[in-house]
Design a protein around this motif. Structure first.
Motif, PDB file in Angstrom:
ATOM      1  N   LEU A 157       1.036  -0.928   0.729  1.00  0.00           N
ATOM      2  CA  LEU A 157      -0.089  -0.029  -0.224  1.00  0.00           C
ATOM      3  C   LEU A 157       0.993   1.548   0.346  1.00  0.00           C
ATOM      4  O   LEU A 157       1.495   1.654   0.661  1.00  0.00           O
ATOM      5  N   PRO A 158       1.087   1.775  -0.844  1.00  0.00           N
ATOM      6  CA  PRO A 158       1.936   2.929  -1.268  1.00  0.00           C
ATOM      7  C   PRO A 158       1.023   3.970  -0.695  1.00  0.00           C
ATOM      8  O   PRO A 158       1.143   4.954  -2.155  1.00  0.00           O
ATOM      9  N   VAL A 159       1.646   4.531   0.337  1.00  0.00           N
ATOM     10  CA  VAL A 159      -0.088   5.317   0.367  1.00  0.00           C
ATOM     11  C   VAL A 159       1.081   6.251   1.664  1.00  0.00           C
ATOM     12  O   VAL A 159      -0.153   7.469   1.319  1.00  0.00           O
ATOM     13  N   LEU A 160       2.313   5.666   2.104  1.00  0.00           N
ATOM     14  CA  LEU A 160       2.646   6.919   2.842  1.00  0.00           C
ATOM     15  C   LEU A 160       3.322   8.329   2.150  1.00  0.00           C
ATOM     16  O   LEU A 160       3.933   7.739   1.251  1.00  0.00           O
ATOM     17  N   ALA A 161       3.726   9.269   2.846  1.00  0.00           N
ATOM     18  CA  ALA A 161       4.516  10.499   1.985  1.00  0.00           C
ATOM     19  C   ALA A 161       5.916  10.102   2.010  1.00  0.00           C
ATOM     20  O   ALA A 161       6.564  11.094   1.999  1.00  0.00           O
ATOM     21  N   GLU A 162       5.926   9.541   4.343  1.00  0.00           N
ATOM     22  CA  GLU A 162       7.581   9.562   4.376  1.00  0.00           C
ATOM     23  C   GLU A 162       8.004   7.705   4.637  1.00  0.00           C
ATOM     24  O   GLU A 162       6.859   7.373   4.565  1.00  0.00           O
ATOM     25  N   PRO A 163       9.062   7.483   4.810  1.00  0.00           N
ATOM     26  CA  PRO A 163       9.252   6.312   4.136  1.00  0.00           C
ATOM     27  C   PRO A 163       9.087   6.178   5.828  1.00  0.00           C
ATOM     28  O   PRO A 163       8.778   6.682   6.842  1.00  0.00           O
TER      29      PRO A 163
END
Length: 775
Positions: A157-163
């Motif tokens: 789920l590539p939904v994060l603004a930062e690592p």
């Protein structure tokens, strides 16, 4: 509540003898409305009386199902079972349908079977939420193309603004139960994992929250193009089809909608199977068109049970027949000389290789893994070489030219291996086709079109920058084929996806008639300077100067990011982007003299050809008058409906300026289509004779209507006008249909001197055959 039948339908006339496709009731024309929280069903209802007076028969609505809150377009569906509350809900939609029916109109719905939103918060998409909580054992897991093996048993789920910082993970409660929180985002908690430490907790879930950049290589679900926020839906599964289409089918059965536009049909695993299932569900009377981009020599599969495409193939022919091939060639040579850009074919191939190996790296990796390491390079080269958006069984599935080009780079043996795999493995063939469609769209429309800019009007959806001009003979051949095979297909000139509206393109394409009017580019980036000047020329003046400059800057900024020569969406170059405003001309650019006349003739000629040619013409919101818009989001600004201008024209006032001329022409032909649909059957080219014959494009419809447009008027004026050029008319006596104000009372028979019919003031004309006198 079912709605009563409305009056004024056209007859079911589209049934191709060559196929078993059932007849369908077709609109006389459609009018596209872009719905959003600022323009709801209630707002649309308020303009129904005006649109009825304009002459349209159907309102074409952008997607109406529940979408991400605040969505400006609605293609990010979150719930297929509900009509979008922000637009007014189902009650508002049914009220709009009733209002339309009371005025003799009906609705066409835009539906999105290929994908739905992967939203933040994830809970907006309940099926996807359940998959994230229950994994491959969820009854909803069949909805989505998820490769659990490639993801190590987890859905990325590539939904994060930062690592991800494991220390930011919290476990909490929500109305739906226990959740995992990362900042403001909530995710479902797998049963029995609440007491685990952060690292173990993450490993125990059926999903892995990740930084958005991880989508490039780690994505393990099918998506729409390169947009990770839109996850592919498996509508080829009958149960998934049934649930995702139940509401739409209900609206069709109950008469709320009479037609459907199918978004991105090339993204589906089995487009023909889907369309047959849909046709069985909606019945024979529902008008269905598909958003399908056809290459220049490509044809729609005749067995598809649809009325045709939405009409980008018509856009290419209309624009092309009004483009001067000699001038376009001169602009091509000048552009390449000034910018160092290679020929179109090289530019397109380079864009395809970049997009496939970078933007679509995850999709390519999936195909390479399925094919095996020995065939990996052949898969890549065949995708790059393929000449159309996607292969279909029996329709260029194994295009010889693609096989040859791929074999030159990857070897004949591996390419033959991929060929055999495509033939024997339906699942691989489907995924290959879906990836091919995404690759063509992104590498051509959203990469190469922004790099290769000799004539910007040619870099349009469905266009061919390498062959921007269409001969009169080619235009006629296309129209005759459409009249025979797809007479109820859609036709468009402006949509929510066009990079420039038809009227902007009309001005730019006039430059092909006077290529020396385009100045040599200056500045550190000659490619951007060239694009900026033509864009400003197409947009022209009018309105607030600061707003105009801001619109230009926003369009140019999007363009340089899409071109990815010096900056891109995912790796921005702030220093370069800071220079973009310097390329925006400070003053408005307006044509003058013969070039201004050519721009006007192009604008009116395109409108006439579009509204008179075979097919169901669509008018984009506000484009019934002169409408100058640039790429999205500029073309989705609030529409302006020229109610007062139409009322003034209907009261007998002469059109004032090009905008009102286009409005008068559009209303006249839309009303004629609605009141006398039989006039618009068949197609017969009419060929002018004489020294200026190449400047005329004319045809007859049903032997009762003749449409005539001036083409390449700049060269026509320079050569001395029409002189003794004449147009042979079909049998009978013909009179003018008033288009641009009062029309001559004269009637014509036999050969008509074009100098009597067309001129600088009247570059277009429509003639109607008079009824024979009764004895």
């Amino acid at each position: 509540m079912s709605l009563p039948p409305r009056t004024g339908r056209t007859s079911p006339e589209f049934n191709r003898p060559e196929t078993d496709v059932p007849p369908a009731v077709a609109p006389a024309s459609t009018y596209r409305l872009q719905l959003c929280p600022e323009f709801t069903f209630g707002h649309a209802r308020a303009v129904v009386p005006y649109l009825a007076s304009l002459g349209v028969s159907h309102l074409h609505l952008s997607p109406v199902l529940e979408a991400v809150p605040g969505s400006a377009h609605g293609y990010d569906v979150t719930d297929h079972t509900r009509v979008r509350v922000e637009l007014g809900g189902e009650e508002g939609l049914r009220a709009l349908a009733a209002e339309a029916r009371a005025h003799g109109l009906a609705l066409v719905l835009d539906i999105v079977p290929n994908h739905m939103a992967l939203p933040a918060p994830l809970g907006l998409n309940r099926p996807l939420w359940e998959v994230a909580r229950e994994g491959p054992g969820s009854p909803y897991a069949r909805w989505f193309d998820i490769d659990w093996e490639a993801g190590g048993g987890q859905l990325l789920l590539p939904v994060l603004a930062e690592p991800l910082d494991p220390g930011s993970i919290e476990v909490g409660e929500s109305p739906g139960g226990a959740v995992l929180r990362i900042g403001k985002l909530e995710f479902p908690l797998r049963e029995g994992t609440a007491g685990l430490e952060p690292a173990a907790l993450l490993a125990a879930q059926w999903y892995r929250p990740a930084h958005w950049r991880e989508a490039r290589t780690g994505l393990n679900y099918r998506r729409f193009f390169t947009i990770s926020e839109l996850i592919g839906v498996r509508v080829e599964d009958p149960e998934v089809f049934a649930v995702t289409h139940a509401k739409v089918l209900e609206l069709v059965r109950e008469g709320v909608a009479e037609g459907l536009r199918i978004d991105h049909v090339d993204g589906l695993a089995d487009p023909e199977g889907y369309l047959r299932r849909l046709r069985d569900a909606v019945g024979a009377d529902c008008w269905v068109v598909v958003e399908k981009i056809l290459a220049r020599e490509e044809r729609l599969a005749p067995a598809w049970p649809v009325a045709g495409t939405t009409g980008y193939d018509a856009l290419y022919r209309v624009d092309g027949v009004l483009t001067d091939p000699a001038g376009a060639a001169r602009l091509d040579a000048r552009f390449r000389g000034a910018t160092g850009q290679p020929h179109w074919e090289v530019t397109a191939a380079a864009g395809a290789r970049e997009v496939l190996t970078r933007d679509l790296a995850a999709e390519l990796a999936t195909l390479e893994r399925l094919a095996g390491p020995e065939l990996a390079s052949a898969v890549r080269e065949l995708l790059i070489a393929y000449p159309v958006y996607r292969p279909y069984p029996g329709d260029r599935l194994l295009a010889p030219e693609a096989l040859e080009r791929a074999a030159a780079r990857a070897g004949a043996g591996p390419v033959a291996g991929v060929r055999d795999l495509l033939l024997r493995d339906p699942a691989f063939a489907a995924r290959f086709a879906q990836t091919s469609a995404a690759l063509r769209a992104k590498s051509l429309e959203d990469r190469a079109f922004y790099r290769y800019a000799p004539l910007l009007s040619a870099t349009e959806v469905g266009g061919d920058p390498g062959a921007p001009a269409v001969t009169v003979a080619q235009f006629h051949a296309y129209c005759a084929e459409q009249a025979r095979l797809w007479p109820r297909a859609g036709t468009v000139l402006t949509t929510h996806d066009t990079k420039r509206s038809a009227d902007v393109r009309a001005r730019i394409s006039a430059l092909s008639q006077d290529p020396d009017s385009v100045p040599e580019p200056t500045g550190a980036d000659p490619q951007l300077a060239w694009v900026a000047w033509q864009t400003a020329f197409g947009l022209g003046g009018g309105g607030n100067a600061m707003v105009r400059r801001d619109r230009l800057w926003q369009a140019l900024l999007k363009g340089v990011r899409e071109a990815a020569l010096h900056t891109m969406w995912t790796e921005r170059n702030p220093a370069y982007e800071a220079t973009v405003p310097e390329y925006v001309p400070r003053d408005a650019l307006e044509p003058s003299g013969p070039l201004a006349a050519a721009a006007r003739a192009n604008l009116l000629g395109a409108a006439l050809l579009h509204l008179a040619m075979p097919g169901v013409p669509e008018v984009y919101q506000g484009a019934e008058t002169e409408y100058r818009a640039l790429v999205d989001p500029d073309n989705r600004r609030p529409a302006r409906f020229p109610r007062e201008a139409l009322a003034r024209l209907d009261a007998g006032a002469a059109p004032s300026g090009t905008a009102e001329e286009k409005l008068a022409l559009t209303a006249a032909l839309l009303r004629l289509r609605r009141s006398r649909p039989g006039l618009f059957a068949g197609y017969a080219p009419l060929l002018a004779r004489g020294p200026a014959a190449e400047h005329c494009v004319a045809f007859a419809r049903s032997a009762g209507l003749v449409a005539v447009a001036t083409r390449l008027s700049h060269g026509l004026a320079g050569a001395g006008g029409w002189r003794d050029t004449a147009l042979p008319l079909p049998p009978g006596r013909w009179r003018h249909l008033p288009l641009l104000g009062a029309a001559p009372a004269a009637s014509y028979t036999g050969e008509l001197p074009l100098a009597q019919l067309l001129g600088a003031a009247t570059p277009v004309a429509v003639l109607l055959r008079e009824a024979p006198e009764r004895a």
